[in-house]
Design a protein around this motif. Structure first.
Motif, PDB file in Angstrom:
ATOM      1  N   UNK A 260      68.847 -22.606   0.725  1.00 57.37           N
ATOM      2  CA  UNK A 260      69.713 -21.559   1.241  1.00 57.37           C
ATOM      3  C   UNK A 260      71.053 -21.404   0.568  1.00 57.37           C
ATOM      4  N   UNK A 261      71.397 -22.250  -0.369  1.00 61.04           N
ATOM      5  CA  UNK A 261      72.662 -22.079  -1.057  1.00 61.04           C
ATOM      6  C   UNK A 261      72.607 -20.884  -1.983  1.00 61.04           C
ATOM      7  N   UNK A 262      73.731 -20.593  -2.606  1.00 59.59           N
ATOM      8  CA  UNK A 262      73.773 -19.473  -3.539  1.00 59.59           C
ATOM      9  C   UNK A 262      75.158 -18.887  -3.630  1.00 59.59           C
ATOM     10  N   UNK A 263      75.218 -17.630  -4.040  1.00 55.08           N
ATOM     11  CA  UNK A 263      76.488 -16.954  -4.237  1.00 55.08           C
ATOM     12  C   UNK A 263      76.712 -15.917  -3.150  1.00 55.08           C
ATOM     13  N   UNK A 264      77.957 -15.763  -2.772  1.00 57.69           N
ATOM     14  CA  UNK A 264      78.333 -14.758  -1.776  1.00 57.69           C
ATOM     15  C   UNK A 264      79.734 -14.266  -2.085  1.00 57.69           C
ATOM     16  N   UNK A 265      80.048 -13.112  -1.576  1.00 55.27           N
ATOM     17  CA  UNK A 265      81.413 -12.605  -1.693  1.00 55.27           C
ATOM     18  C   UNK A 265      82.216 -13.025  -0.467  1.00 55.27           C
ATOM     19  N   UNK A 266      83.502 -13.049  -0.618  1.00 54.37           N
ATOM     20  CA  UNK A 266      84.378 -13.377   0.512  1.00 54.37           C
ATOM     21  C   UNK A 266      84.064 -12.466   1.696  1.00 54.37           C
ATOM     22  N   UNK A 267      83.962 -13.078   2.866  1.00 53.92           N
ATOM     23  CA  UNK A 267      83.597 -12.341   4.065  1.00 53.92           C
ATOM     24  C   UNK A 267      82.104 -12.306   4.328  1.00 53.92           C
ATOM     25  N   UNK A 268      81.321 -12.758   3.361  1.00 57.11           N
ATOM     26  CA  UNK A 268      79.878 -12.741   3.496  1.00 57.11           C
ATOM     27  C   UNK A 268      79.357 -13.953   4.232  1.00 57.11           C
ATOM     28  N   UNK A 269      78.021 -14.070   4.268  1.00 57.89           N
ATOM     29  CA  UNK A 269      77.353 -15.140   5.011  1.00 57.89           C
ATOM     30  C   UNK A 269      76.238 -15.763   4.191  1.00 57.89           C
ATOM     31  N   UNK A 270      75.982 -17.017   4.486  1.00 58.57           N
ATOM     32  CA  UNK A 270      74.833 -17.740   3.943  1.00 58.57           C
ATOM     33  C   UNK A 270      74.293 -18.652   5.040  1.00 58.57           C
ATOM     34  N   UNK A 271      73.031 -19.023   4.906  1.00 53.12           N
ATOM     35  CA  UNK A 271      72.415 -19.943   5.863  1.00 53.12           C
ATOM     36  C   UNK A 271      71.756 -21.074   5.092  1.00 53.12           C
ATOM     37  N   UNK A 272      72.136 -22.294   5.418  1.00 55.07           N
ATOM     38  CA  UNK A 272      71.571 -23.479   4.788  1.00 55.07           C
ATOM     39  C   UNK A 272      70.592 -24.138   5.753  1.00 55.07           C
ATOM     40  N   UNK A 273      69.539 -24.709   5.205  1.00 56.59           N
ATOM     41  CA  UNK A 273      68.570 -25.442   6.016  1.00 56.59           C
ATOM     42  C   UNK A 273      68.207 -26.749   5.327  1.00 56.59           C
ATOM     43  N   UNK A 274      67.779 -27.714   6.120  1.00 58.23           N
ATOM     44  CA  UNK A 274      67.440 -29.021   5.566  1.00 58.23           C
ATOM     45  C   UNK A 274      66.447 -29.705   6.491  1.00 58.23           C
ATOM     46  N   UNK A 275      65.476 -30.400   5.895  1.00 58.61           N
ATOM     47  CA  UNK A 275      64.530 -31.149   6.690  1.00 58.61           C
ATOM     48  C   UNK A 275      64.043 -32.361   5.928  1.00 58.61           C
ATOM     49  N   UNK A 276      63.637 -33.421   6.633  1.00 58.61           N
ATOM     50  CA  UNK A 276      63.131 -34.618   5.977  1.00 58.61           C
ATOM     51  C   UNK A 276      61.697 -34.429   5.493  1.00 58.61           C
ATOM     52  N   UNK A 277      61.345 -35.160   4.437  1.00 57.57           N
ATOM     53  CA  UNK A 277      59.999 -35.053   3.874  1.00 57.57           C
ATOM     54  C   UNK A 277      58.971 -35.755   4.747  1.00 57.57           C
ATOM     55  N   UNK A 278      59.435 -36.650   5.592  1.00 56.99           N
ATOM     56  CA  UNK A 278      58.522 -37.364   6.484  1.00 56.99           C
ATOM     57  C   UNK A 278      59.272 -37.740   7.758  1.00 56.99           C
ATOM     58  N   UNK A 279      58.602 -37.618   8.884  1.00 53.96           N
ATOM     59  CA  UNK A 279      59.224 -37.942  10.176  1.00 53.96           C
ATOM     60  C   UNK A 279      58.855 -39.357  10.583  1.00 53.96           C
ATOM     61  N   UNK A 280      59.387 -40.315   9.839  1.00 54.28           N
ATOM     62  CA  UNK A 280      59.014 -41.698  10.096  1.00 54.28           C
ATOM     63  C   UNK A 280      60.158 -42.490  10.687  1.00 54.28           C
ATOM     64  N   UNK A 281      61.302 -41.843  10.889  1.00 50.24           N
ATOM     65  CA  UNK A 281      62.427 -42.557  11.465  1.00 50.24           C
ATOM     66  C   UNK A 281      62.948 -41.775  12.666  1.00 50.24           C
ATOM     67  N   UNK A 282      63.638 -42.480  13.516  1.00 46.29           N
ATOM     68  CA  UNK A 282      64.214 -41.866  14.715  1.00 46.29           C
ATOM     69  C   UNK A 282      65.578 -41.282  14.330  1.00 46.29           C
ATOM     70  N   UNK A 283      65.702 -39.983  14.463  1.00 37.85           N
ATOM     71  CA  UNK A 283      66.944 -39.313  14.082  1.00 37.85           C
ATOM     72  C   UNK A 283      67.957 -39.439  15.202  1.00 37.85           C
ATOM     73  N   UNK A 284      69.173 -39.861  14.856  1.00 38.31           N
ATOM     74  CA  UNK A 284      70.262 -39.909  15.822  1.00 38.31           C
ATOM     75  C   UNK A 284      71.281 -38.800  15.583  1.00 38.31           C
ATOM     76  N   UNK A 285      71.583 -38.585  14.292  1.00 38.05           N
ATOM     77  CA  UNK A 285      72.592 -37.608  13.932  1.00 38.05           C
ATOM     78  C   UNK A 285      72.133 -36.868  12.677  1.00 38.05           C
ATOM     79  N   UNK A 286      72.402 -35.581  12.635  1.00 37.01           N
ATOM     80  CA  UNK A 286      72.113 -34.789  11.435  1.00 37.01           C
ATOM     81  C   UNK A 286      73.288 -33.862  11.196  1.00 37.01           C
ATOM     82  N   UNK A 287      73.460 -33.469   9.950  1.00 38.33           N
ATOM     83  CA  UNK A 287      74.570 -32.572   9.703  1.00 38.33           C
ATOM     84  C   UNK A 287      74.792 -32.276   8.242  1.00 38.33           C
ATOM     85  N   UNK A 288      76.017 -31.823   7.968  1.00 40.93           N
ATOM     86  CA  UNK A 288      76.363 -31.355   6.634  1.00 40.93           C
ATOM     87  C   UNK A 288      77.739 -31.856   6.210  1.00 40.93           C
ATOM     88  N   UNK A 289      77.832 -32.223   4.951  1.00 41.29           N
ATOM     89  CA  UNK A 289      79.077 -32.517   4.276  1.00 41.29           C
ATOM     90  C   UNK A 289      79.176 -31.564   3.083  1.00 41.29           C
TER      91      UNK A 289
END
Length: 119
Positions: free
Chosen positions: A8-37
């Motif tokens: 979902x990354x890319x280029x945008x103009x000021x005032x515009x919008x973008x949507x980022x998404x992320x998911x793990x390749x395997x659900x083998x661990x218990x997720x406590x926290x997720x987010x973005x830096x």
């Protein structure tokens, strides 16, 4: 080894919008926290937003009112809606997951997705 897939990354103009998404390749661990830096050019990596499994959120001041973190119904995919983008939002955005795997604490980072905002 779990990998995080960002999109979902890319280029945008000021005032515009973008949507980022992320998911793990395997659900083998218990997720406590997720987010973005993010890491702007020439600067340190900084927190954007976090969400725990109860749905509680934490936002950095620059993200409040403009960015929204959310997750899918299964709770595995984390999204970041970026609205009213500014040139100062130009950065590499990294997905982040923290959890446990058989009692051991684990952390995973995505490879990063570039967001570039032009004036």
């Amino acid at each position: 080894q779990v990998q995080l897939a960002e999109s979902g990354g890319g280029a945008a103009q000021a005032g515009g919008s973008l949507r980022l998404s992320c998911g793990p390749s395997a659900n083998i661990f218990k997720i406590n926290t997720m987010g973005w830096y993010r890491q702007p050019p020439g600067e340190e990596r900084e927190l954007v937003a976090l969400m725990d499994t109860a749905g509680s959120t934490t936002y950095s001041n620059f993200a409040k009112g403009r960015f929204t973190i959310s997750r899918d119904n299964a709770g595995n995919t984390v999204n970041l809606q970026l609205n009213d983008l500014k040139p100062a939002d130009t950065a590499i955005y990294y997905c982040y997951y923290k959890g446990t795997y058989y009692g051991a604490h684990v952390e995973y980072w995505g490879h990063g997705t570039q967001v570039t905002v032009s004036p």
